[in-house]
Every structure is written in C-alpha cells, then in structure tokens.
Enzyme design. Structure first.
Site, mmCIF file in Angstrom:
data_model
loop_
_atom_site.group_PDB
_atom_site.id
_atom_site.type_symbol
_atom_site.label_atom_id
_atom_site.label_comp_id
_atom_site.label_asym_id
_atom_site.label_seq_id
_atom_site.Cartn_x
_atom_site.Cartn_y
_atom_site.Cartn_z
ATOM 1 N N LYS A 1 7.536 10.694 -5.557
ATOM 2 C CA LYS A 1 6.321 10.682 -4.172
ATOM 3 C C LYS A 1 6.271 11.876 -3.679
ATOM 4 O O LYS A 1 5.251 12.165 -3.306
ATOM 5 C CB LYS A 1 7.332 9.858 -3.155
ATOM 6 C CG LYS A 1 7.273 8.182 -3.696
ATOM 7 C CD LYS A 1 8.174 7.545 -2.422
ATOM 8 C CE LYS A 1 8.289 6.191 -3.005
ATOM 9 N NZ LYS A 1 9.340 5.349 -2.350
ATOM 10 N N GLN B 1 13.702 5.009 1.843
ATOM 11 C CA GLN B 1 13.908 4.546 0.713
ATOM 12 C C GLN B 1 14.842 3.468 0.594
ATOM 13 O O GLN B 1 16.185 3.711 1.124
ATOM 14 C CB GLN B 1 14.373 5.670 -0.295
ATOM 15 C CG GLN B 1 14.378 5.237 -1.831
ATOM 16 C CD GLN B 1 13.005 4.763 -2.522
ATOM 17 O OE1 GLN B 1 11.908 5.422 -2.289
ATOM 18 N NE2 GLN B 1 12.989 3.715 -3.032
ATOM 19 N N ASP C 1 5.432 1.562 4.583
ATOM 20 C CA ASP C 1 5.571 0.630 3.559
ATOM 21 C C ASP C 1 5.240 -0.699 3.971
ATOM 22 O O ASP C 1 5.388 -1.690 3.022
ATOM 23 C CB ASP C 1 7.448 0.798 3.425
ATOM 24 C CG ASP C 1 7.882 1.302 2.218
ATOM 25 O OD1 ASP C 1 7.085 1.342 1.173
ATOM 26 O OD2 ASP C 1 8.951 1.489 1.901
#
Ligand code: NDP
Length: 296
Positions: free
Chosen positions: A53, A97, A120
């Site tokens: 990422k 995460q 997200d």
C-alpha cells in the site's frame, strides 16, 4: 463458449495511471493527498500488504504515512493516534489494518476514524450512506468489482446479479453497489437453498465465500460475467501450494462470457481502489472536483 479473461492486474495498472494524473491535478491546486496506514502487531501477511500500500501510494504521487505499533499497544493509545490523524490536515485517508490484536476492540477503532477519512468504508456512517444512496466512501474490494463490471458490461441496469456471501467487507456492500447501478440483486449465503439454481439465473455472479472452487461451471448461465473474489490456498504440485478462487475456473470459463482469474483478477484492484478512495476523500475535503466514476 470460452470466456474473456478479465485482467485485473492490467485494469488496476490503468486505474493507478489515471489516479496519478488526477493527483497531479489536485497537487497543482495546492493539495497533496495523504494516506495514513496504521498497523498494530507483527502479522506477516498484514506487513506485506501495508508495505505494498505504501509503495503504490507513493508511486501515484500521494503522501504515505505509516504508523507501526507494537502488538501490546493499549487500545487507548491507538485511539489517541487515530484522533491525531483525524485532525491532521495533511491526512485525507486513514486505514487501520485488520486484524488488530485481540485486546483491541476493532469496531471501536473503526468508529473512531473520521467518516470523511474512512477510506476502507467500514464506518457505520459510510455503510448507512451507501445503503441510503448518499455519497459514501465504500469498501475497496467491492468497489473494484463494480469498476470491472461497469468496464465489462457498460450499464448494469436490469441485470440479474447474484452475490454469494454476505460479509460486511465484501458481500453486503457489493450487493448495495449493484443495487445502486439498478441491477436486480440476490444475496446468497450458507443457508441458501439450491444455490446452483439461484446462481443459474444470474447475468452477473460475484463469488465471495472463501471456499476453494465451490462454484462449478454448470451453475453458470451461458454468457454470464463471473467475478471471483475468493482467495484460497490449496495444495499444489511438488509439495507447493497454489491460489484458487471460489469458482472452478476451467469449467466456469467454458460457459461464462467473461471471468476474473485468481490470482490476477479482483486482488490487484483492492489497493488501486484504496488510492481512488483517498483521492476522492481529498477532493471532497478540499472542495475540489472529484474524478468521475471512481466513487459513489
Ligand atoms: P467471510 O468468511 O466473512 O464470508 C463468507 C460468506 O460466504 C458468508 O456470508 C457465508 O455465509 C458464505 N458462505 C460460506 N459457505 C457457503 C456456502 N457453502 N454456500 C454459500 N455461501 C457460503 O469472507 P469474506 O467476505 O471476508 O471473504 C470472502 C472471500 O474473499 C475469501 O476467500 C477472502 O479471502 C476473499 N477476499 C478477497 C479480497 C481481495 O481480493 N482483495 C478482499 C477480501 C476478501 P454465512 O453468512 O451464512 O455464514
């Protein structure tokens, strides 16, 4: 019939090129989009994912900030960091995460992220906005599937879509995105009776189950578009493992009009869509025109 193979790797590369152009436009207006990724603990798969990422964020010209915290970080410290990122004007997207260590309440962490920076798309307010047809930040994997379907089919209006799986990160948001594009949507799950008959109706099949090759070719309507989200590691040749999807690729490709492979289908789209969401969040936060077709 032999299906067209939808090349997710090439599609994601084109998407990143477009994002890089849009980032240059936004920078010319005086703003650099910034993505903050928070990783708690040492999970090796998460560490690889976070590294990828970060690299791709920088490659498209955005600012990447990584916060790596030890596995025993108290929940309060993590919430305090998220609070700081929420108020940092250089940060437009925040991602924590998952999974987080067991002593941390993941739901509490996700709700602590500013809705406007929730790239997200897991915050309940973004979920609610997606469900009520308002502008939202939506989960990256289903967004990637939607972009591939639009590219493949043009309008999805009136099409029969079957989503197999009803998780919060893939199945449910996928169903809402398809509904938003005026498909007729059925969501199947582990209690669905005669799944084969349900899938056979579909012009669009999205499989997000996590069961290796469970969808056989004789469930697929001839000419249907098959999006295989599943990533399953199975024993391969010479003691090595290999990745397969939720669909039995060879038999489905005999019948489908188009199909995503595993690997190289949906997988590469997820990070590209994270970058798209960060760009969208940045444009919305700064009153700049957002790129067309990359968000809902
Ligand atoms: P979950 O385990 O959260 O959800 C799986 C869903 O499949 C559940 O809704 C479950 O139903 C349903 N299901 C299980 N067994 C059956 C069955 N026999 N028939 C029909 N439905 C069934 O998984 P995720 O949604 O998180 O992920 C799904 C797959 O996608 C996984 O392989 C995962 O690795 C992959 N994935 C890939 C990503 C990417 O490409 N970047 C990102 C995210 C996920 P029920 O609710 O009734 O239990």
């Amino acid at each position: 019939m032999t299906a067209k193979i939808i090349d997710g790797k090439a599609f994601a590369a084109r998407l990143r090129e477009r994002i890089a152009e849009e980032v240059a436009r936004v920078k010319a207006a005086g703003v650099t989009p910034g993505l903050a990724v928070v990783l708690v603990g040492e999970d090796p798969a998460s560490a690889v994912y976070v590294r990828n990422k970060g690299r791709q964020t920088v490659e498209v010209g955005m600012e990447s900030v990584e916060h790596r915290l030890p596995a025993d970080t108290p929940e309060a410290d993590l919430l305090e960091l998220i609070g700081r990122l929420n108020t940092d004007p250089a940060v437009h997207g925040i991602l924590c995460q998952l999974p987080v260590p067991a002593h941390i309440d993941a739901a509490k962490v996700l709700e602590a992220i500013d809705v406007a920076k929730d790239v997200d798309g897991f915050h309940v307010s973004n979920v609610g906005m997606l469900y009520t047809g308002q502008k939202a930040l939506v989960p990256c994997t289903p967004l990637g599937c939607l972009l591939m379907l639009r590219d493949q089919l043009g309008s999805l209006s009136g099409m029969e879509a079957v989503v197999i799986g009803r998780s919060n990160i893939v199945g449910k948001p996928m169903a809402q995105l398809l509904l938003g594009d005026s498909a007729t949507v059925t969501v199947a799950h582990s209690r669905t009776r005669d799944l084969g008959a349900v899938v056979r109706r579909a012009d669009i099949v999205v499989a997000a189950v996590g069961r290796p090759e469970m969808v056989p070719g004789d469930w697929i309507k001839p000419g249907a578009t098959v999006i295989d989200v599943g990533i399953n590691r199975v024993p391969g040749e010479a003691g090595k493992s290999r990745l397969v999807g939720d669909c039995h690729f060879e038999s489905c490709a005999e019948v489908a009009g188009a199909i995503t492979p595993v690997p190289g289908g949906v997988g590469p789209m997820t990070i590209a869509c994270l970058l798209a969401n960060t760009l969208t969040a940045c444009c919305r936060a700064n009153g700049l025109a957002e790129p067309e077709g990359l968000a809902v």
